[in-house]
Design an enzyme around this catalytic site. Sequence first.
Site, PDB file in Angstrom:
ATOM      1  N   ASP A 194       0.845  -1.200   0.000  1.00 12.46           N
ATOM      2  CA  ASP A 194       0.000   0.000   0.000  1.00 12.46           C
ATOM      3  C   ASP A 194       0.881   1.250   0.000  1.00 12.46           C
ATOM      4  OD1 ASP A 194      -3.229   0.479   0.970  1.00 12.46           O
ATOM      5  OD2 ASP A 194      -1.842   2.171   1.100  1.00 12.46           O
ATOM      6  N   ASN A 253     -12.650  -3.505   3.084  1.00 12.54           N
ATOM      7  CA  ASN A 253     -13.553  -2.363   3.185  1.00 12.54           C
ATOM      8  C   ASN A 253     -14.569  -2.451   2.045  1.00 12.54           C
ATOM      9  OD1 ASN A 253     -12.127  -1.287   5.383  1.00 12.54           O
ATOM     10  ND2 ASN A 253     -10.682  -0.254   4.024  1.00 12.54           N
ATOM     11  N   GLN A 264     -14.414   2.131   1.830  1.00 11.85           N
ATOM     12  CA  GLN A 264     -13.796   1.747   0.554  1.00 11.85           C
ATOM     13  C   GLN A 264     -13.578   2.970  -0.319  1.00 11.85           C
ATOM     14  OE1 GLN A 264     -16.028  -1.163  -1.702  1.00 11.85           O
ATOM     15  NE2 GLN A 264     -14.341  -1.536  -3.130  1.00 11.85           N
ATOM     16  N   VAL A 290     -11.366   2.629  -3.325  1.00  9.94           N
ATOM     17  CA  VAL A 290     -11.080   2.137  -4.675  1.00  9.94           C
ATOM     18  C   VAL A 290     -12.072   1.015  -4.980  1.00  9.94           C
ATOM     19  CG1 VAL A 290      -9.379   1.063  -6.201  1.00  9.94           C
ATOM     20  CG2 VAL A 290      -8.625   2.734  -4.478  1.00  9.94           C
ATOM     21  N   HIS A 300     -10.416  -5.688  -2.963  1.00 14.18           N
ATOM     22  CA  HIS A 300      -9.053  -5.928  -2.478  1.00 14.18           C
ATOM     23  C   HIS A 300      -9.089  -6.307  -1.017  1.00 14.18           C
ATOM     24  CE1 HIS A 300     -10.069  -1.636  -2.208  1.00 14.18           C
ATOM     25  NE2 HIS A 300      -9.342  -1.588  -1.109  1.00 14.18           N
ATOM     26  N   ILE A 301      -8.129  -7.138  -0.639  1.00  7.86           N
ATOM     27  CA  ILE A 301      -7.942  -7.509   0.765  1.00  7.86           C
ATOM     28  C   ILE A 301      -6.710  -6.778   1.276  1.00  7.86           C
ATOM     29  CG2 ILE A 301      -7.459  -9.374   2.382  1.00  7.86           C
ATOM     30  CD1 ILE A 301      -8.766 -11.312   0.435  1.00  7.86           C
ATOM     31  N   HIS A 302      -6.864  -6.053   2.384  1.00 10.26           N
ATOM     32  CA  HIS A 302      -5.713  -5.456   3.056  1.00 10.26           C
ATOM     33  C   HIS A 302      -5.093  -6.510   3.978  1.00 10.26           C
ATOM     34  CE1 HIS A 302      -6.746  -1.047   2.402  1.00 10.26           C
ATOM     35  NE2 HIS A 302      -7.931  -1.587   2.200  1.00 10.26           N
TER      36      HIS A 302
HETATM   37  P1  AMP Z   1      -9.745   1.124   0.422  1.00  9.04           P
HETATM   38  O1  AMP Z   1      -9.830   2.443   1.129  1.00  9.04           O
HETATM   39  O2  AMP Z   1     -10.075  -0.076   1.266  1.00  9.04           O
HETATM   40  O3  AMP Z   1     -10.515   1.147  -0.883  1.00  9.04           O
HETATM   41  O4  AMP Z   1      -8.204   0.906   0.082  1.00  9.04           O
HETATM   42  C1  AMP Z   1      -7.579   1.503  -1.001  1.00  9.04           C
HETATM   43  C2  AMP Z   1      -6.114   1.510  -0.670  1.00  9.04           C
HETATM   44  O5  AMP Z   1      -5.391   1.736  -1.863  1.00  9.04           O
HETATM   45  C3  AMP Z   1      -5.679   2.604   0.320  1.00  9.04           C
HETATM   46  O6  AMP Z   1      -5.122   1.990   1.475  1.00  9.04           O
HETATM   47  C4  AMP Z   1      -4.652   3.400  -0.473  1.00  9.04           C
HETATM   48  O7  AMP Z   1      -3.577   3.843   0.313  1.00  9.04           O
HETATM   49  C5  AMP Z   1      -4.213   2.405  -1.528  1.00  9.04           C
HETATM   50  N1  AMP Z   1      -3.678   2.985  -2.727  1.00  9.04           N
HETATM   51  C6  AMP Z   1      -4.218   3.987  -3.479  1.00  9.04           C
HETATM   52  N2  AMP Z   1      -3.437   4.250  -4.548  1.00  9.04           N
HETATM   53  C7  AMP Z   1      -2.382   3.392  -4.467  1.00  9.04           C
HETATM   54  C8  AMP Z   1      -1.235   3.167  -5.279  1.00  9.04           C
HETATM   55  N3  AMP Z   1      -0.995   3.875  -6.403  1.00  9.04           N
HETATM   56  N4  AMP Z   1      -0.354   2.214  -4.891  1.00  9.04           N
HETATM   57  C9  AMP Z   1      -0.576   1.495  -3.783  1.00  9.04           C
HETATM   58  N5  AMP Z   1      -1.656   1.643  -2.980  1.00  9.04           N
HETATM   59  C10 AMP Z   1      -2.545   2.597  -3.319  1.00  9.04           C
END
Ligand code: AMP
Length: 112
Positions: free
Chosen positions: A28, A85, A92, A94, A98-100
């Site tokens: 991330d 998320n 969320q 993005v 995705h799994i964190h």
């Molecule tokens: P969410 O908020 O669960 O949708 O998680 C999206 C995640 O994507 C966040 O933790 C961001 O920090 C991460 N993120 C956004 N852009 C990038 C990127 N270019 N490279 C790596 N992680 C990213």
Amino acid sequence: MTLFSKIINGDIPSDKVYEDQECYAFRDINPQAPVHILVVPRKEIPNVGAAGKDEKMLLGHLLSTAAEIAASQGLADSGYRLVINTGADGGQTVDHLHIHILGGRPMAWPPG
Ligand code: AMP
């Protein structure tokens, strides 16, 4: 195309940790723990609720792959947290499933 698809196809650079035919994992960009990795299916599924019946195998693969990546990062004994998320209240940002994987420090409960 989603942000994560652009990362998967190399249009946007990433710190790759793992990839296979079904998914891609990378660090991330804004880490919330010493280890913070995202596991993303190559398929553009917007969120876990949007996954269809045909994608149950894929969901299982993402989960088991996340556990394998966590172990590969040395987190198996200390523990870690997997987070998905979903939607606005889920935080969320993005819209590509995705799994964190979060680890390397104790996690608080309940989450914020
Ligand atoms: P969410 O908020 O669960 O949708 O998680 C999206 C995640 O994507 C966040 O933790 C961001 O920090 C991460 N993120 C956004 N852009 C990038 C990127 N270019 N490279 C790596 N992680 C990213």
